[in-house]
Design a protein around this motif. Structure first.
Motif, PDB file in Angstrom:
ATOM      1  N   ILE A  23      37.423  26.613  13.034  1.00  0.00           N
ATOM      2  CA  ILE A  23      36.743  25.861  11.978  1.00  0.00           C
ATOM      3  C   ILE A  23      35.295  25.581  12.366  1.00  0.00           C
ATOM      4  CG2 ILE A  23      36.661  23.622  10.808  1.00  0.00           C
ATOM      5  CD1 ILE A  23      39.609  23.642  10.585  1.00  0.00           C
ATOM      6  N   ASN A  24      35.048  25.275  13.629  1.00  0.00           N
ATOM      7  CA  ASN A  24      33.673  25.039  14.052  1.00  0.00           C
ATOM      8  C   ASN A  24      32.846  26.319  14.048  1.00  0.00           C
ATOM      9  OD1 ASN A  24      33.922  22.261  14.482  1.00  0.00           O
ATOM     10  ND2 ASN A  24      34.676  22.536  16.561  1.00  0.00           N
ATOM     11  N   GLU A  25      33.480  27.460  14.301  1.00  0.00           N
ATOM     12  CA  GLU A  25      32.748  28.718  14.280  1.00  0.00           C
ATOM     13  C   GLU A  25      32.475  29.182  12.849  1.00  0.00           C
ATOM     14  OE1 GLU A  25      31.414  30.751  16.597  1.00  0.00           O
ATOM     15  OE2 GLU A  25      31.799  29.211  18.110  1.00  0.00           O
ATOM     16  N   ASN A  26      33.546  29.229  12.038  1.00  0.00           N
ATOM     17  CA  ASN A  26      33.385  29.669  10.650  1.00  0.00           C
ATOM     18  C   ASN A  26      32.883  28.517   9.777  1.00  0.00           C
ATOM     19  OD1 ASN A  26      34.418  32.166  11.478  1.00  0.00           O
ATOM     20  ND2 ASN A  26      36.507  31.443  11.192  1.00  0.00           N
ATOM     21  N   GLY A  27      33.579  27.390   9.951  1.00  0.00           N
ATOM     22  CA  GLY A  27      33.086  26.114   9.453  1.00  0.00           C
ATOM     23  C   GLY A  27      33.108  25.940   7.960  1.00  0.00           C
ATOM     24  N   ASP A  28      32.825  24.704   7.567  1.00  0.00           N
ATOM     25  CA  ASP A  28      32.684  24.344   6.163  1.00  0.00           C
ATOM     26  C   ASP A  28      31.237  23.946   5.895  1.00  0.00           C
ATOM     27  OD1 ASP A  28      34.237  21.069   6.657  1.00  0.00           O
ATOM     28  OD2 ASP A  28      32.740  22.171   7.779  1.00  0.00           O
ATOM     29  N   TYR A  29      30.294  24.701   6.482  1.00  0.00           N
ATOM     30  CA  TYR A  29      28.895  24.344   6.357  1.00  0.00           C
ATOM     31  C   TYR A  29      28.372  24.541   4.932  1.00  0.00           C
ATOM     32  CZ  TYR A  29      29.507  25.091  11.339  1.00  0.00           C
ATOM     33  OH  TYR A  29      29.970  25.054  12.622  1.00  0.00           O
ATOM     34  N   GLU A  30      28.986  25.466   4.196  1.00  0.00           N
ATOM     35  CA  GLU A  30      28.529  25.722   2.840  1.00  0.00           C
ATOM     36  C   GLU A  30      29.092  24.735   1.842  1.00  0.00           C
ATOM     37  OE1 GLU A  30      32.470  27.570   3.344  1.00  0.00           O
ATOM     38  OE2 GLU A  30      30.626  27.451   4.532  1.00  0.00           O
ATOM     39  N   SER A  31      29.853  23.775   2.298  1.00  0.00           N
ATOM     40  CA  SER A  31      30.548  22.891   1.367  1.00  0.00           C
ATOM     41  C   SER A  31      29.628  21.890   0.692  1.00  0.00           C
ATOM     42  CB  SER A  31      31.660  22.139   2.108  1.00  0.00           C
ATOM     43  OG  SER A  31      31.103  21.321   3.121  1.00  0.00           O
ATOM     44  N   GLY A  32      28.491  21.555   1.304  1.00  0.00           N
ATOM     45  CA  GLY A  32      27.608  20.583   0.692  1.00  0.00           C
ATOM     46  C   GLY A  32      28.077  19.156   0.834  1.00  0.00           C
ATOM     47  N   VAL A  33      28.927  18.881   1.813  1.00  0.00           N
ATOM     48  CA  VAL A  33      29.441  17.537   2.051  1.00  0.00           C
ATOM     49  C   VAL A  33      28.576  16.868   3.111  1.00  0.00           C
ATOM     50  CG1 VAL A  33      31.415  16.186   2.845  1.00  0.00           C
ATOM     51  CG2 VAL A  33      31.776  18.189   1.408  1.00  0.00           C
ATOM     52  N   ALA A  34      28.153  15.640   2.841  1.00  0.00           N
ATOM     53  CA  ALA A  34      27.392  14.865   3.809  1.00  0.00           C
ATOM     54  C   ALA A  34      28.361  14.128   4.727  1.00  0.00           C
ATOM     55  CB  ALA A  34      26.473  13.877   3.095  1.00  0.00           C
ATOM     56  N   THR A  35      28.230  14.357   6.013  1.00  0.00           N
ATOM     57  CA  THR A  35      29.144  13.779   6.989  1.00  0.00           C
ATOM     58  C   THR A  35      28.364  12.898   7.953  1.00  0.00           C
ATOM     59  OG1 THR A  35      30.562  15.736   6.853  1.00  0.00           O
ATOM     60  CG2 THR A  35      30.898  14.268   8.722  1.00  0.00           C
ATOM     61  N   VAL A  36      28.830  11.674   8.113  1.00  0.00           N
ATOM     62  CA  VAL A  36      28.243  10.732   9.058  1.00  0.00           C
ATOM     63  C   VAL A  36      29.323  10.392  10.072  1.00  0.00           C
ATOM     64  CG1 VAL A  36      27.192   8.470   9.380  1.00  0.00           C
ATOM     65  CG2 VAL A  36      26.647   9.824   7.354  1.00  0.00           C
ATOM     66  N   SER A  37      29.055  10.666  11.346  1.00  0.00           N
ATOM     67  CA  SER A  37      30.021  10.437  12.411  1.00  0.00           C
ATOM     68  C   SER A  37      29.578   9.246  13.247  1.00  0.00           C
ATOM     69  CB  SER A  37      30.146  11.689  13.293  1.00  0.00           C
ATOM     70  OG  SER A  37      30.987  11.452  14.405  1.00  0.00           O
ATOM     71  N   GLN A  62      30.049  14.496  18.235  1.00  0.00           N
ATOM     72  CA  GLN A  62      28.940  15.156  17.555  1.00  0.00           C
ATOM     73  C   GLN A  62      29.449  16.405  16.851  1.00  0.00           C
ATOM     74  OE1 GLN A  62      26.096  16.094  20.544  1.00  0.00           O
ATOM     75  NE2 GLN A  62      27.601  16.901  21.968  1.00  0.00           N
ATOM     76  N   ILE A  63      28.941  16.624  15.662  1.00  0.00           N
ATOM     77  CA  ILE A  63      29.389  17.747  14.854  1.00  0.00           C
ATOM     78  C   ILE A  63      28.640  19.000  15.302  1.00  0.00           C
ATOM     79  CG2 ILE A  63      29.608  18.612  12.494  1.00  0.00           C
ATOM     80  CD1 ILE A  63      29.532  15.680  11.605  1.00  0.00           C
ATOM     81  N   PRO A  64      29.347  20.066  15.645  1.00  0.00           N
ATOM     82  CA  PRO A  64      28.660  21.264  16.140  1.00  0.00           C
ATOM     83  C   PRO A  64      27.708  21.824  15.099  1.00  0.00           C
ATOM     84  CG  PRO A  64      31.017  21.383  16.559  1.00  0.00           C
ATOM     85  CD  PRO A  64      30.800  20.233  15.632  1.00  0.00           C
ATOM     86  N   SER A  65      26.542  22.214  15.553  1.00  0.00           N
ATOM     87  CA  SER A  65      25.565  22.816  14.651  1.00  0.00           C
ATOM     88  C   SER A  65      25.964  24.242  14.339  1.00  0.00           C
ATOM     89  CB  SER A  65      24.176  22.790  15.290  1.00  0.00           C
ATOM     90  OG  SER A  65      24.193  23.484  16.521  1.00  0.00           O
ATOM     91  N   PRO A  66      25.623  24.735  13.147  1.00  0.00           N
ATOM     92  CA  PRO A  66      25.976  26.112  12.783  1.00  0.00           C
ATOM     93  C   PRO A  66      25.125  27.109  13.531  1.00  0.00           C
ATOM     94  CG  PRO A  66      24.603  25.156  11.098  1.00  0.00           C
ATOM     95  CD  PRO A  66      24.885  24.056  12.088  1.00  0.00           C
ATOM     96  N   PRO A  67      25.462  28.397  13.452  1.00  0.00           N
ATOM     97  CA  PRO A  67      24.629  29.409  14.097  1.00  0.00           C
ATOM     98  C   PRO A  67      23.209  29.399  13.555  1.00  0.00           C
ATOM     99  CG  PRO A  67      26.758  30.323  13.478  1.00  0.00           C
ATOM    100  CD  PRO A  67      26.684  28.957  12.859  1.00  0.00           C
ATOM    101  N   LYS A  68      22.291  30.000  14.341  1.00  0.00           N
ATOM    102  CA  LYS A  68      20.890  29.981  13.933  1.00  0.00           C
ATOM    103  C   LYS A  68      20.660  30.704  12.619  1.00  0.00           C
ATOM    104  CE  LYS A  68      18.995  29.618  18.601  1.00  0.00           C
ATOM    105  NZ  LYS A  68      18.097  30.222  19.607  1.00  0.00           N
ATOM    106  N   SER A  69      21.455  31.721  12.365  1.00  0.00           N
ATOM    107  CA  SER A  69      21.288  32.445  11.111  1.00  0.00           C
ATOM    108  C   SER A  69      21.543  31.548   9.915  1.00  0.00           C
ATOM    109  CB  SER A  69      22.226  33.661  11.082  1.00  0.00           C
ATOM    110  OG  SER A  69      23.570  33.224  11.239  1.00  0.00           O
ATOM    111  N   ASP A  70      22.529  30.657  10.043  1.00  0.00           N
ATOM    112  CA  ASP A  70      22.806  29.725   8.956  1.00  0.00           C
ATOM    113  C   ASP A  70      21.670  28.727   8.789  1.00  0.00           C
ATOM    114  OD1 ASP A  70      25.162  30.996   8.550  1.00  0.00           O
ATOM    115  OD2 ASP A  70      26.362  29.570   9.712  1.00  0.00           O
ATOM    116  N   ILE A  71      21.109  28.278   9.915  1.00  0.00           N
ATOM    117  CA  ILE A  71      20.040  27.292   9.829  1.00  0.00           C
ATOM    118  C   ILE A  71      18.790  27.892   9.209  1.00  0.00           C
ATOM    119  CG2 ILE A  71      18.542  25.799  11.207  1.00  0.00           C
ATOM    120  CD1 ILE A  71      20.756  25.470  13.179  1.00  0.00           C
TER     121      ILE A  71
END
Length: 841
Positions: free
Chosen positions: A263-277, A293-302
């Motif tokens: 999940i951290n590799e593929n992730g739900d980064y495209e979901s548009g959900v704001a997460t506060v940890s 801490q929430i893992p940051s996505p790959p550089k290509s995603d950023i």
């Protein structure tokens, strides 16, 4: 507002379980809450009659109260998700802050009285849900700075807090439990959306999720499996409290780590959900702050993903929000007064930003400015990486402050008291047994004289003490070196090599690693030389008569290794089918019926597979203990170390799967089996297999075969000893000779005894080094130790059995009886011409 249903008590927890009448408060007898009790989750026509299933009957006595109650809800809906073994009642403090029953006078001076708060909830005056603000209907938010003036309306913000009752299940024990909870979470969100009328058009809809601990993974898995929860706008904002978002440090099941990694590799980064940890900090004994801490996505995603919908997270330390230098413990975070006040502010800022069409990255920036008092932030996706570095810097500063205040060994003591190190301690015990079995003992054997046969070797008390002392020095130093090497950064040929450590091990003190390795080595020696030796003495005294009768059995000198191996396998499988399997079935059924009160026991192919899995696991555990507690045999310490490795790794690899198999013996446990396999297929890219069958094939059967090689080696050793004694009793002229207590004479070196191939030793040593290098990290492939050690044990046992084969025994017997004719084509120079030689040569 719960008083409309329970006028004698406003506490949901007090009425949840049936109990006796309380003479002190006279609250009456409680009852189990049902869906009809959540009156704001039902359509208006059904909410006027209780129960809802009995619509045709006359109205109940609660009709008037239900009609008078405010409908639908007047606050913003918040769903609380408990964590591992958590309870729904943990949401009481959050609900008190949400309805403003607490925090008024201490926070806002005079504030509102309890009566005024109740009247506002009844009439709706002076309260809002964050969407329709007084005199702010046309106000918009262009950036995070515009959200500051909305905080003047925080006093009237009300939340309706709903809580999931997960029945106290441990979600971190096995992925199937997480999936079941995720499915229940998805249905609960749909129920709240329908009952609270949040499925209308426009952006004015949505539920805020507050998840504690492992409950955050329930939310993430639900969003992964049910993307409509996000696409429909029902779930847009998530607040996590002490949640392990990078990895689950206290989980021993590799399936949990595999799902977290995927999940951290593929992730739900495209979901548009704001997460506060929100992390509990160093005071949290269950979750280290590094994994929150929430893992940051790959550089290509950023670099290439649109910021309108994507990766938007922020992580805070509780110590920077609430009062407290080092944060708070794992359970106190759900009722800490100061922290929950800030959580209410975060939810309010997220709600007003969501209602005004602000994207997820901007919403997180709004929450960051509200929480940190307007610190500089960025709204692009690169800002997430910078905020992550800022959080890590705060953790490092807190660690340095703790070191300065408590001292080095005081900080070591604090780290050792954290229960999340138990998983690392278990793996360190496995490492200790591997190092002792495949590094320390072979080295000592080499310097002690590796050419001496095992039957003639004797280890004195001084040698045992030396080996023990050497292990207590070498193993901790090796673990200490590995920990130090993974934490340092260095340059190699002009290239910067980053640290190899992962999350919480980067801040692990070397003293903590040293003490943990010392403790693991101590546990190894207590088990091998303490518990096993004691059980061997007790077993030898109790089974002496049985051993005497066993010695009178016939000699099976003509049975080869594979013949004895197959014979042992057939005997154990017969024992499994006739004794262990029926006993396991009866015990599981009794537990379900008498202890758990469940009668929906399943009798199908899935249940049969579960019973076979549990019975085979039980058989292996009993036999491993039995083999380790034997009192005689060559290389006894090595065998006990190998049994300890197999037993500990078997427990680690199958603990969660055993609970899963036990649940599959009921109809209720099999109800969502298809969805679980679909979930595994989604995680594995479309391919999956039967988990229990795969575990039997990849884990249990290798251990079973390793056990059978142990028994085969013991059988061939006994046969060789009997055969050699019979041979020594008869000489060439028929006279009896003195019995020999050895199995093979040193002069008979057809195959060197106990000499394993160097290739096998080198491979085992490489594997031990790899496992030691990753011992403090959680990775999905850590269960590979079971089949690898089983294969190494089987190969080693097979090699040790070669000197005891009937071909070797026949040759040695012929030499002993002087029945072997030796012919030399090139006689030595000292022989005479007739081929005679000195009898002493």
């Amino acid at each position: 507002r719960h008083k409309h249903l329970y006028p004698l008590s406003g506490s949901m927890a007090e009425n949840y379980d049936s109990r006796e009448s309380d003479p002190w408060t006279r609250l009456g007898e409680g009852r189990l809450l049902e869906l009809e009790d959540n009156w704001c989750l039902l359509p208006k026509d059904l909410a006027t009659i209780t129960p809802a299933s009995d619509i045709t009957t006359t109205p109940s006595r609660n009709d008037r109260k239900l009609r008078e109650a405010p409908y639908p809800h007047r606050g913003h809906p918040v769903l609380y998700v408990p964590g591992h073994w958590g309870s729904f009642s943990q949401a009481r403090s959050l609900g008190a802050h949400g309805t403003r029953w607490t925090g008024q006078r201490p926070r806002y001076g005079e504030g509102l009285s309890d009566r005024e708060v109740y009247e506002s909830l009844w009439t709706g005056e002076g309260m809002h849900d964050g969407r329709w603000l007084p005199n702010e209907s046309d106000a918009t938010i262009e950036n995070a700075h515009d959200a500051k003036h909305f905080m003047d309306h925080l006093d009237g913000f009300v939340m309706d807090v709903f809580a999931l009752d997960l029945d106290g299940q441990g979600g971190a024990l096995h992925p199937s439990k997480l999936l079941r909870q995720a499915e229940f979470f998805a249905r609960a969100v749909e129920t709240i959306v329908e009952g609270c009328r949040l499925n209308g058009g426009g952006d004015r809809k949505g539920i805020t999720i507050v998840a504690h601990s492992i409950g955050a993974w329930v939310v993430r898995i639900a969003m992964k499996l049910h993307p409509h929860l996000v696409k429909e706008g029902w779930v847009r904002n998530v607040v996590t409290l002490a949640s392990p978002l990078t990895s689950v440090p206290y989980s021993v099941d590799a399936g949990i780590h595999r799902i977290a990694h995927q999940i951290n590799e593929n992730g739900d980064y495209e979901s548009g959900v704001a997460t506060v940890s929100l992390s509990g900090g160093l005071r949290d004994e269950m979750i280290p702050p590094e994994v929150c801490q929430i893992p940051s996505p790959p550089k290509s995603d950023i670099d290439h993903t649109d910021k309108q919908a994507g990766f938007a997270t922020e992580t805070f330390l509780a110590a920077t929000i609430a009062e407290g230098q080092y944060g708070m413990d794992h359970r106190a975070i759900v009722w800490c007064y100061d922290l929950l006040h800030e959580v209410r502010e975060i939810i309010f800022s997220l709600v007003i930003a969501t209602d005004r069409g602000v994207n997820s990255a901007e919403r997180v920036d709004v929450a960051r400015r509200i929480t940190r008092g307007g610190n500089t932030g960025t709204s692009d996706r690169r800002g997430a990486a910078r905020s992550l570095a800022s959080y890590q810097q705060e953790v490092n500063e807190q660690q340095a402050r703790l070191l300065e205040e408590k001292g080095y060994w005081g900080t070591v003591s604090i780290q050792l008291s954290a229960p999340y190190h138990l998983n690392a301690l278990l793996k360190l015990c496995i490492v200790s047994a591997l190092l002792i079995g495949y590094a320390v003992l072979p080295t000592l054997q080499y310097f002690r004289g590796g050419h001496i046969p095992a039957a003639k070797r004797s280890t004195s008390l001084a040698e045992k003490c030396f080996a023990t002392s050497l292990s207590f020095i070498v193993i901790p130093i090796l673990v200490l070196t590995v920990t130090w090497a993974r934490q340092i950064e260095f340059s190699f040929w002009g290239k910067n090599c980053p640290r190899a450590c992962r999350v919480q091990e980067c801040n692990l003190l070397l003293g903590t690693a040293f003490v943990l390795s010392q403790l693991a080595t101590l546990i190894h020696f207590l088990i091998v030389h303490g518990a096993c030796s004691l059980m061997a003495v007790i077993r030898g005294r109790c089974l002496r008569s049985h051993n005497n009768s066993t010695r009178k059995e016939g000699i099976l000198k003509r049975m080869s290794f594979w013949t004895i191996f197959v014979h042992s396998c057939v005997r154990q499988l017969r024992l499994l089918a006739l004794v262990v399997l029926p006993l396991t079935t009866v015990v599981c059924s009794a537990i379900h019926i008498f202890l758990l009160g469940t009668e929906d026991i399943a009798w199908n192919r899935t249940a049969a597979t579960s019973y076979c899995f549990l019975s085979l696991l039980l058989l292996l555990a009993v036999h491993l203990i039995h083999i380790a507690c034997e009192s005689t045999g060559a290389n006894l310490e090595l065998r006990r170390s190998e049994c300890l490795v197999l037993f500990l790794s078997l427990v680690k690899a199958t603990f969660g799967k055993a609970l899963f198999a036990f649940s599959l013996t009921t109809q209720w446990g099999q109800s969502d089996l298809a969805s679980y396999y679909n979930f595994l297929a989604t995680m594995d890219g479309g391919w999956h297999c039967n988990e229990l069958a795969a575990c039997i094939l990849m884990t249990l059967l290798p251990v079973f075969f390793a056990m059978m090689t142990f028994k085969t080696h013991d059988g061939m050793t006994r046969n060789a000893l009997r055969y050699w004694k019979e041979t020594n009793r008869m000489s060439a002229n028929g006279d009896a000779v003195q019995e020999s207590n050895i199995m093979l004479e040193p002069s008979c070196k057809v195959v060197p005894p106990d000499k394993e191939p160097r290739f096998t030793g080198a491979v085992c040593l490489c594997f031990v080094c790899w496992y030691t290098w990753n011992v403090l990290a959680n990775f999905p492939q850590e269960d590979i130790v079971v089949p690898f050690v089983s294969f190494a044990v089987s190969v080693a046992a097979y090699v040790r059995c070669r000197p005891y084969s009937h071909e070797v025994m026949d040759v040695c017997s012929a030499i002993a009886k002087d029945e072997l004719s030796l012919r030399c084509n090139d006689p030595p120079a000292d022989h005479d011409g007739n081929g005679s030689h000195d009898k002493n040569e």
